[in-house]
Every structure is written in structure tokens, then in C-alpha cells.
Design a protein around this motif. Structure first.
Motif, PDB file in Angstrom:
ATOM      1  N   UNK A 141      -2.393 -25.954 -23.946  1.00 18.12           N
ATOM      2  CA  UNK A 141      -2.140 -24.533 -24.677  1.00 18.12           C
ATOM      3  C   UNK A 141      -0.728 -24.509 -24.277  1.00 18.12           C
ATOM      4  N   UNK A 150      -0.266 -28.234 -12.488  1.00 19.94           N
ATOM      5  CA  UNK A 150      -1.941 -28.489 -12.654  1.00 19.94           C
ATOM      6  C   UNK A 150      -1.790 -29.119 -13.102  1.00 19.94           C
ATOM      7  N   UNK A 180      -5.106 -14.751 -18.595  1.00 21.80           N
ATOM      8  CA  UNK A 180      -3.642 -15.105 -19.494  1.00 21.80           C
ATOM      9  C   UNK A 180      -4.586 -15.523 -20.701  1.00 21.80           C
ATOM     10  N   UNK A 215      -7.173 -16.587 -13.760  1.00 26.15           N
ATOM     11  CA  UNK A 215      -5.660 -17.198 -12.198  1.00 26.15           C
ATOM     12  C   UNK A 215      -6.986 -15.817 -11.092  1.00 26.15           C
ATOM     13  N   UNK A 217      -7.778 -17.755 -20.036  1.00 24.91           N
ATOM     14  CA  UNK A 217      -7.742 -18.544 -18.204  1.00 24.91           C
ATOM     15  C   UNK A 217      -7.613 -17.398 -17.782  1.00 24.91           C
ATOM     16  N   UNK A 256      -5.180 -18.398  -6.068  1.00 23.06           N
ATOM     17  CA  UNK A 256      -6.010 -19.657  -6.279  1.00 23.06           C
ATOM     18  C   UNK A 256      -5.214 -19.986  -7.631  1.00 23.06           C
ATOM     19  N   UNK A 257      -6.387 -21.450  -7.957  1.00 26.16           N
ATOM     20  CA  UNK A 257      -5.731 -22.069  -9.672  1.00 26.16           C
ATOM     21  C   UNK A 257      -5.713 -21.689 -10.698  1.00 26.16           C
ATOM     22  N   UNK A 258      -6.310 -21.950 -11.825  1.00 23.98           N
ATOM     23  CA  UNK A 258      -6.052 -21.767 -13.418  1.00 23.98           C
ATOM     24  C   UNK A 258      -7.671 -21.882 -13.790  1.00 23.98           C
ATOM     25  N   UNK A 268       1.218 -28.408 -16.530  1.00 21.95           N
ATOM     26  CA  UNK A 268       1.668 -27.571 -16.641  1.00 21.95           C
ATOM     27  C   UNK A 268       3.132 -27.066 -15.437  1.00 21.95           C
ATOM     28  N   UNK A 282      -9.850 -21.802 -17.043  1.00 28.02           N
ATOM     29  CA  UNK A 282     -10.349 -21.894 -17.909  1.00 28.02           C
ATOM     30  C   UNK A 282     -11.667 -20.993 -18.561  1.00 28.02           C
TER      31      UNK A 282
END
Lengths: 122, 108
Positions: A109, B87, A95, A39, A37, A43-45, B36, A47
Motif C-alpha cells: 500500500x 506494522x 484510510x 484502525x 484499511x 488498535x492495529x490496522x 510500515x 484491511x
């Protein structure tokens, strides 16, 4: 408690390559799923890749398919992300993560590495 | 791909307040949703799986609900250690593992 320890990352020029590693503190059966993943700063995550069982079981986000490759070394309890043809859009914290119960339908996860920064810049 | 839309993107609340975050999916995902928590400079931490199952060790003030296309994460009484980003993620292996855009919870 399982630990995922990442290494690799750093500064790379556009068009360059980098390999990230993720070592798991305990043996993970081949049936465990692993993911990467990323980032971007602030910002956001997102995948980007997952693997289970064998190379044929790998999946990728559209943003990295054909450039990134996820792999495992069961004997070394490690997961890798080979990143090729990098661009500025790939600058991010990366990550690794291990999914939970491999027999579950829910692919959460559960365990994460500490993250490593990849910066693509000339 | 399944799109997840979180709201609000920012919450300002007082310690002790009840805080609710919503995650909407672009199609029915049954209960294939996880939540999360992420603090600055740290990896995300799994709080809730299967929409409402609290992970071991997660305080009981956290709860998850919903199914289909609308889900919620509720913090029953906000504590200082809960100030973080949250999230949602769809966790059905038949689809790409998309995340919501995130919600920042800050102290008022």
C-alpha cells in the motif's frame, strides 16, 4: 507525489449507513488497485476491502462482507466505501490506500489518504 | 487467512541503539511482506516492500530481512524521528492483506 484526499465519516447511529470518499490527485489507470484499511482507536490496522479493474474484482474481509461495498469512479479519480448496517465494532479511523505498481506481484500500500473517523453510537 | 505475529509489541530504546522487530507468519509467504511506520494521528508510511526492498526516500538505517515465515525490520541507529509504531503486512494478493499487531518504539 500522488495525494489521496478523503471525505465523509462522522457520527452515525447503530444500523445506519455512511459513504466514504477518496479522491486521488492524479489519474489512476483502471488497473491500479485500491484498498480501505481501518484502525480502531488505539488498535492495529485491519484491511477491509480492495478493488481493481471492475466490480467483480472486489474483495472483503469477513468482518465487513455483505455490509460494506467498495467502488470506483475512474472519471472522477475517486474510490468509495459504502458502509451499511453499522455497529459499534465499526468505530474506527478509515484510510484509503493505493497499491503500488499494478504489474507487481507485491501488493504493498504505497500511498494513503489522511484518514477519517467513523463513530457508531446512539 | 495468514496470521502475522509481531514481537515485541513494545520496545524502549535509547537514541543510537540498534532496534530489531520480528514478524512471524502462520504459513510460508515467501518474500511477500511489507513494513510500515505510523506516527500518532497520521496514515501509515511504506518503508520496505518484498521483505527487504527499501522504498525511495527511506533512510538507509532501516533494513528488512527474512523470507518464508520469519522476517525482521532493523533500525541500525535509532533516531528521534523513528519513534513510532511499526506494522508488518503480508502483500500476496492471493490472500487477505493481514497486518501484524504492531510494535511501538519508544525512547528510553
Amino acid at each position: 507525489e500522488v495525494q489521496l484526499v478523503q471525505s465523509g465519516g462522522g457520527l452515525v447511529q447503530p444500523g445506519g449507513s455512511l459513504r466514504l470518499s477518496c479522491e486521488v490527485s492524479e489519474f489512476s489507470s483502471v488497473i491500479y488497485h485500491f484498498d480501505w484499511v481501518r484502525q480502531a482507536p488505539g488498535k492495529g490496522l485491519e484491511w477491509i476491502a480492495s478493488t481493481c479493474c471492475d466490480a467483480r474484482s472486489s474483495n472483503y474481509a469477513d468482518s465487513v462482507r455483505g455490509r460494506f461495498s467498495i467502488s470506483r469512479d475512474i472519471a472522477r479519480n475517486s474510490v468509495f466505501l459504502q458502509m451499511n448496517n453499522l455497529t459499534g465494532d465499526d468505530t474506527a479511523f478509515y484510510f484509503c490506500a493505493r497499491e503500488g505498481n499494478p504489474y507487481s506481484d507485491y501488493h504493498s500500500f504505497d500511498d494513503w489518504g489522511q484518514g477519517t473517523l467513523v463513530t457508531v453510537s446512539s | 487467512d495468514i496470521q502475522l505475529t509481531q514481537s515485541p509489541s513494545f520496545v524502549s530504546a535509547s537514541i543510537g541503539d540498534r532496534v530489531t522487530i520480528t514478524c512471524r507468519a502462520s504459513q510460508d509467504i515467501n518474500s511477500y511482506l511489507a513494513w510500515y511506520q505510523q506516527k500518532p494521528g497520521k496514515a501509515p508510511k511504506l518503508l520496505i516492500n518484498a521483505a527487504s526492498t527499501l522504498e525511495s526516500g527511506v533512510p538507509l538505517r532501516f533494513s528488512g530481512g527474512g523470507s518464508g515465515t520469519e522476517f525482521t525490520l532493523t533500525i541500525g541507529s535509532l533516531q528521534p524521528e523513528d519513534l513510532a509504531f511499526y506494522f508488518c503486512q503480508q502483500v500476496n494478493g492471493e490472500f487477505a492483506f493481514t497486518f501484524g499487531g504492531g510494535t511501538q518504539v519508544e525512547a528510553k
